[in-house]
Scaffold this motif. Structure first.
Motif, PDB file in Angstrom:
ATOM      1  N   LYS A 179      33.303  51.174  25.490  1.00  0.00           N
ATOM      2  CA  LYS A 179      32.029  50.176  25.651  1.00  0.00           C
ATOM      3  C   LYS A 179      32.526  49.455  27.081  1.00  0.00           C
ATOM      4  N   ALA A 180      31.611  49.705  27.905  1.00  0.00           N
ATOM      5  CA  ALA A 180      31.971  48.848  29.233  1.00  0.00           C
ATOM      6  C   ALA A 180      31.468  47.360  29.322  1.00  0.00           C
ATOM      7  N   ASP A 181      30.774  47.081  28.211  1.00  0.00           N
ATOM      8  CA  ASP A 181      30.137  45.683  28.303  1.00  0.00           C
ATOM      9  C   ASP A 181      30.955  44.775  27.401  1.00  0.00           C
ATOM     10  N   THR A 182      32.190  44.608  27.638  1.00  0.00           N
ATOM     11  CA  THR A 182      33.240  43.730  27.029  1.00  0.00           C
ATOM     12  C   THR A 182      34.005  43.004  27.857  1.00  0.00           C
ATOM     13  N   GLU A 183      34.363  41.760  27.579  1.00  0.00           N
ATOM     14  CA  GLU A 183      35.180  40.939  28.726  1.00  0.00           C
ATOM     15  C   GLU A 183      36.519  41.478  28.938  1.00  0.00           C
ATOM     16  N   LEU A 184      36.779  41.114  30.249  1.00  0.00           N
ATOM     17  CA  LEU A 184      38.038  41.723  30.399  1.00  0.00           C
ATOM     18  C   LEU A 184      38.881  40.568  30.846  1.00  0.00           C
ATOM     19  N   ARG A 185      40.215  40.421  29.981  1.00  0.00           N
ATOM     20  CA  ARG A 185      40.993  39.327  29.989  1.00  0.00           C
ATOM     21  C   ARG A 185      42.332  39.992  30.739  1.00  0.00           C
ATOM     22  N   VAL A 186      42.712  39.019  31.727  1.00  0.00           N
ATOM     23  CA  VAL A 186      43.910  39.563  32.691  1.00  0.00           C
ATOM     24  C   VAL A 186      44.866  38.323  32.659  1.00  0.00           C
ATOM     25  N   LEU A 187      46.183  38.625  32.511  1.00  0.00           N
ATOM     26  CA  LEU A 187      47.241  37.765  32.753  1.00  0.00           C
ATOM     27  C   LEU A 187      47.905  38.054  34.178  1.00  0.00           C
ATOM     28  N   ALA A 188      47.701  37.362  34.932  1.00  0.00           N
ATOM     29  CA  ALA A 188      47.950  37.388  36.402  1.00  0.00           C
ATOM     30  C   ALA A 188      49.186  36.473  36.742  1.00  0.00           C
ATOM     31  N   CYS A 189      50.459  37.194  36.953  1.00  0.00           N
ATOM     32  CA  CYS A 189      51.718  36.352  37.222  1.00  0.00           C
ATOM     33  C   CYS A 189      52.057  36.275  38.589  1.00  0.00           C
ATOM     34  N   VAL A 190      52.572  35.064  38.801  1.00  0.00           N
ATOM     35  CA  VAL A 190      53.019  34.982  40.199  1.00  0.00           C
ATOM     36  C   VAL A 190      54.289  34.153  40.286  1.00  0.00           C
ATOM     37  N   HIS A 191      55.078  34.395  40.929  1.00  0.00           N
ATOM     38  CA  HIS A 191      56.374  33.564  41.200  1.00  0.00           C
ATOM     39  C   HIS A 191      56.297  32.544  42.284  1.00  0.00           C
ATOM     40  N   THR A 192      55.598  32.900  43.510  1.00  0.00           N
ATOM     41  CA  THR A 192      55.767  32.156  44.544  1.00  0.00           C
ATOM     42  C   THR A 192      54.417  32.109  45.114  1.00  0.00           C
ATOM     43  N   THR A 193      53.989  31.347  45.896  1.00  0.00           N
ATOM     44  CA  THR A 193      52.832  31.110  46.821  1.00  0.00           C
ATOM     45  C   THR A 193      52.529  32.295  47.503  1.00  0.00           C
ATOM     46  N   SER A 194      53.444  33.158  47.768  1.00  0.00           N
ATOM     47  CA  SER A 194      53.245  34.378  48.737  1.00  0.00           C
ATOM     48  C   SER A 194      52.622  35.349  47.998  1.00  0.00           C
ATOM     49  N   ASN A 195      52.764  35.329  46.644  1.00  0.00           N
ATOM     50  CA  ASN A 195      52.039  36.287  45.664  1.00  0.00           C
ATOM     51  C   ASN A 195      50.597  36.004  45.497  1.00  0.00           C
ATOM     52  N   VAL A 196      50.062  34.779  45.984  1.00  0.00           N
ATOM     53  CA  VAL A 196      48.754  34.236  45.295  1.00  0.00           C
ATOM     54  C   VAL A 196      47.549  35.061  46.092  1.00  0.00           C
ATOM     55  N   SER A 197      47.571  35.394  47.315  1.00  0.00           N
ATOM     56  CA  SER A 197      46.612  35.939  48.042  1.00  0.00           C
ATOM     57  C   SER A 197      46.314  37.300  47.667  1.00  0.00           C
ATOM     58  N   GLY A 198      47.387  38.166  47.509  1.00  0.00           N
ATOM     59  CA  GLY A 198      47.103  39.436  47.206  1.00  0.00           C
ATOM     60  C   GLY A 198      46.771  39.513  45.776  1.00  0.00           C
ATOM     61  N   ILE A 199      47.192  38.896  45.033  1.00  0.00           N
ATOM     62  CA  ILE A 199      46.726  38.823  43.696  1.00  0.00           C
ATOM     63  C   ILE A 199      45.283  38.590  43.312  1.00  0.00           C
ATOM     64  N   LEU A 200      45.000  37.441  44.039  1.00  0.00           N
ATOM     65  CA  LEU A 200      43.410  37.032  44.202  1.00  0.00           C
ATOM     66  C   LEU A 200      42.556  38.090  44.747  1.00  0.00           C
ATOM     67  N   SER A 201      43.092  38.837  45.832  1.00  0.00           N
ATOM     68  CA  SER A 201      42.196  39.757  46.370  1.00  0.00           C
ATOM     69  C   SER A 201      41.924  40.913  45.410  1.00  0.00           C
ATOM     70  N   LEU A 202      42.971  41.371  44.533  1.00  0.00           N
ATOM     71  CA  LEU A 202      42.834  42.267  43.851  1.00  0.00           C
ATOM     72  C   LEU A 202      42.005  41.815  42.402  1.00  0.00           C
ATOM     73  N   LEU A 203      42.102  40.633  42.266  1.00  0.00           N
ATOM     74  CA  LEU A 203      41.159  40.193  41.000  1.00  0.00           C
ATOM     75  C   LEU A 203      39.662  40.001  41.557  1.00  0.00           C
ATOM     76  N   GLU A 204      39.483  39.891  42.867  1.00  0.00           N
ATOM     77  CA  GLU A 204      38.314  39.701  43.428  1.00  0.00           C
ATOM     78  C   GLU A 204      37.596  41.163  43.287  1.00  0.00           C
ATOM     79  N   VAL A 205      38.010  42.242  43.664  1.00  0.00           N
ATOM     80  CA  VAL A 205      37.582  43.662  43.651  1.00  0.00           C
ATOM     81  C   VAL A 205      37.520  43.978  42.108  1.00  0.00           C
ATOM     82  N   SER A 206      38.107  43.340  41.364  1.00  0.00           N
ATOM     83  CA  SER A 206      37.994  43.863  39.701  1.00  0.00           C
ATOM     84  C   SER A 206      36.641  43.781  39.434  1.00  0.00           C
ATOM     85  N   HIS A 207      35.509  43.339  39.879  1.00  0.00           N
ATOM     86  CA  HIS A 207      34.254  43.239  39.855  1.00  0.00           C
ATOM     87  C   HIS A 207      33.818  42.742  38.574  1.00  0.00           C
ATOM     88  N   ALA A 208      33.761  41.450  38.515  1.00  0.00           N
ATOM     89  CA  ALA A 208      33.278  40.753  37.232  1.00  0.00           C
ATOM     90  C   ALA A 208      31.708  40.892  37.073  1.00  0.00           C
TER      91      ALA A 208
END
Length: 748
Positions: free
Chosen positions: A353-382
């Motif tokens: 079923k597609a109508d279920t909540e998607l729960r994601v654990l996004a891990c970052v080590h440094t601030t340099s990882n944040v922009s890429g992870i956020l861009s990937l989460l943005e296109v994950s289409h909530a």
């Protein structure tokens, strides 16, 4: 006397470091529920402690101690050692569990309660008639420190922070200041550790505090503080428990047992009042039974002032040792048993079923990882039917006792004017994710921080993923892209963390190689302000590829994304090679044959479902490419250079195919799989980001396959080729089978 002197000096510097590490902004903002739990956890053990004191004194034939000793006994029984508790929770990987957070919050409130008791009880024990003078002097000392000395220190630190490093003169001045403040409070009538603690508390958080911790922590904790424990041990005399005092041994055993049960009984009452499960109440009681140095300080003060006799001191110290030693094994047994029973269904992105909540654990080590992870989460289409809950986990290496104190504090915004580097990074990461949450109303973000050793950091990630019931863990790659497009190591320890997570994850895992995904946002045309991303999903077969396709399918719901699904199929030469392998093989086990056959059928069913539901979707293009071996596969991928912004591939754990034959021999990063390794290899000029997905269950399947013989691998190899060959000839008319000259170039 020498040991006693060294013990108090070590204790003074220890509490100074404790005050230096403490963040009042986190302690002074507890919730009502935590405050209620802490108050009940203090009052009930306090009353039980008073009753046990008189019970033991009633059974003694020698009754020479003042009744004031009951307060010292009760106070030491109610205190929970926050640093010790944090270490136990870190070892058990319970820091981010609900019960762990409640226990640490209660322990922090207990710390404040303990310091208030030390400031009141010790002057009262010395002389009740002059206690008001001592309390007035102590309050005046605290006010002067916060409103006179602290601004002066802030000005000095601000001037010195402009230099490359701090002068040794200022470090010595701070150490001498701790001793001077201890002497002042001792003269006032309070304990000397009160002055040292307050002096550490007024030093602003920042790099200067980190320098002090680096210089003093190992020396104080490793060399000077043990003298304090030696001093406590010297005062213990087991002969006085029964022999001289005339107390029955069973009465002493009863007192020790009831002392160990005081916190547990209060926590069970808390579970009834706050509608908590009784199991959680008992667990909280066991955790808050942890004792630390402050409890020993109160007992030592009572012994030094002869408020407690040798028997009472020894019995309570023994009880504290028993309850503290028992915490770790009891919690380990309870936690392992409950962990084995805790299961959840939504462990993958590919769902019925597609109508279920998607729960994601996004891990970052440094601030340099944040922009890429956020861009990937943005296109994950909530969407409204399928919102996204993100647990943003900042991974920090655990170094020394000081870092353990920051585990709770780093989850809140620091109010310090000069935060430390770790605190500053955490604040930036939390602010970035909170801003992302504000911009995306269908996304919920919960920031967290995990501090542990690199060798055990994967346990934090996996246990948190299971506790939060996430379907996907996103990990940053251990290499970063340089200006010339090559990949360069950032931290080799990150790779080991990724490998361990892939092997032990309770859900699907994605490793993200960021090559400027955020910078790929650009207008779609002169009159179109909608951003355009060009994504490609490479499909060869297997559960990991299906999981990657499921994630790409979810992304394509975003209005600014175009997706090309490229399916590689075996050519005639690959089929002929399969026939030769079948002749050389000596039969095939039914289990392996059924598994490979079912995998091929599942692949075909999912591809057909995808093509059917996306037939009228203008942003989706389905392509098929015929190749015969790994070399042709690499050539085809190389021809896709600069066509796409993001490549989504499956790790293909445990899968064998002629389409990737020979590629694993020169693979640099096996955690990415053969296709993912090809995409991030420095030999290619690809400037696109890559997401490598492993579906939950693939790691176990890979371990089972790796245990088989070489003959079994050959059997799987032949069957896989035969199934793919049959599927290609039966379904090639449904898709676009391209030759090399037909391969799309530029904007697909």
């Amino acid at each position: 006397m020498v040991i006693e002197t060294m013990s108090y000096l070590g204790l003074l510097f220890y509490v100074f470091l404790t005050g230096l590490e403490m963040d009042l902004s986190a302690i002074l903002r507890p919730g009502k529920r935590v405050m209620g739990i802490a108050m009940i956890g203090i009052l009930i053990p306090f009353l039980i402690g008073i009753g046990l004191f008189f019970l033991l004194q009633h059974g003694s034939k020698v009754n020479i101690t003042p009744k004031m000793g009951c307060v010292f006994w009760a106070a030491s029984l109610t205190i929970t050692g926050f640093p010790v508790l944090t270490r136990i929770l870190a070892d058990l990987k319970l820091l981010h569990s609900d019960i762990g957070r409640i226990a640490m919050s209660v322990a922090m409130l207990n710390d404040i309660y303990a310091w208030v008791l030390i400031a009141i009880l010790i002057p009262a024990g010395i002389n009740v008639k002059t206690v008001h003078v001592s309390l007035t002097g102590t309050v005046t000392f605290v006010i002067v420190c916060f409103f006179v000395v602290r601004p002066l220190l802030e000005r000095i630190i601000r001037i010195e922070s402009e230099k490359d490093n701090y002068d040794e003169y200022y470090l010595c001045f701070v150490v001498a200041g701790a001793m001077i403040c201890g002497c002042i409070t001792d003269v006032i009538g309070a304990h000397s550790i009160v002055g040292a603690f307050v002096f550490g508390l007024i030093i602003p958080n920042g790099d200067f505090g980190d320098v002090l911790l680096d210089r003093l922590d190992d020396f104080v904790s490793g060399m000077m503080l043990p003298f304090f424990f030696v001093s406590c041990g010297i005062k213990i005399d087991f002969k006085t428990i029964v022999a001289e005092e005339g107390t029955a041994w069973y009465l002493v055993a009863l007192v020790v047992c009831l002392a160990c049960m005081a916190k547990i009984l209060s926590s069970l009452l808390v579970s009834v009042l706050f509608n908590m499960p009784l199991r959680d109440g008992a667990t909280l009681g066991v955790l808050t039974n942890t004792k630390g140095i402050l409890a020993l300080v109160i007992l030592n003060a009572g012994w030094n002032e002869r408020i407690l006799n040798d028997q009472q001191y020894t019995v309570m110290v023994v009880a504290m040792l028993v309850m503290t030693i028992a915490v770790a094994p009891i919690m380990s047994a309870i936690y392992k048993r409950r962990k084995g029973l805790k299961q959840y269904r939504l462990r993958t992105i590919q769902r019925p079923k597609a109508d279920t909540e998607l729960r994601v654990l996004a891990c970052v080590h440094t601030t340099s990882n944040v922009s890429g992870i956020l861009s990937l989460l943005e296109v994950s289409h909530a969407t409204k039917l399928s919102p996204i809950t993100i647990f943003a986990l900042h991974l920090v290496e655990l170094t020394g006792r000081a870092s353990a104190m920051l585990i709770v504090h780093s989850r809140r915004k620091s109010a310090a004017q000069n935060p430390s580097r770790a605190q500053a990074d955490s604040n930036l990461i939390i602010n970035a994710f909170e801003a992302f949450e504000k911009d995306n109303h269908l996304v919920t973000v919960q920031p967290l921080t995990a501090m542990s050793l690199y060798g055990t950091m994967h346990e934090d990630i996996c246990s948190l993923a299971q506790d939060k019931r996430v379907a996907l863990i996103l990990l940053p790659f251990h290499k970063h892209s340089t200006v010339d497009g090559r990949m360069e190591d950032e931290n080799a320890a990150y790779r080991d963390i990724n490998l361990n997570v892939l092997a032990n994850a309770p859900c699907s895992v994605g490793i993200f190689i960021d090559r400027g995904l955020a910078a790929a946002v650009r207008p779609g045309g002169p009159s179109d302000n909608i951003v355009k991303f060009r994504f490609a999903m490479i499909f060869i077969g297997g559960p990991d590829d299906r999981e990657a396709l499921a994630y790409a399918w979810r992304m394509v719901g975003h209005p600014g994304i175009s997706l090309s699904v490229v399916r590689f199929l075996p050519g005639e030469d690959a089929v002929n090679l399969e026939l030769e392998n079948d002749v050389e093989s000596h039969g095939m086990s039914p289990a392996i044959a059924n598994n490979e056959r079912q995998t091929a059928i599942d692949d075909e069913d999912y591809i057909n479902e995808f093509r059917l539901k996306s037939a009228n979707h203008d942003s989706i293009m389905y392509l098929e490419k015929v190749v015969n071996n790994g070399e042709e596969t690499v050539s085809a991928i190389s021809a896709m250079n600069n066509c796409y912004d993001l490549y989504i591939v499956g790790k293909r754990t445990g899968m064998v195919s002629p389409l990737v034959s020979g590629l694993s021999d020169w693979s640099d990063c096996p955690e990415l799989g053969v296709i993912g390794d090809v995409l991030v290899s420095s030999n290619f000029a690809l400037q696109a980001s890559v997401l490598v997905v492993q579906q939950y269950g693939s790691a176990a399947q890979d371990r089972g396959m790796s245990a088989s013989s070489d003959g079994s691998r050959q059997e799987r190899f032949g069957l896989r080729q035969r199934m793919m060959g049959v599927l290609r000839f039966s379904h090639s008319s449904k898709g676009m089978v391209l030759s090399d000259s037909d391969w799309p170039v530029g904007n697909a």
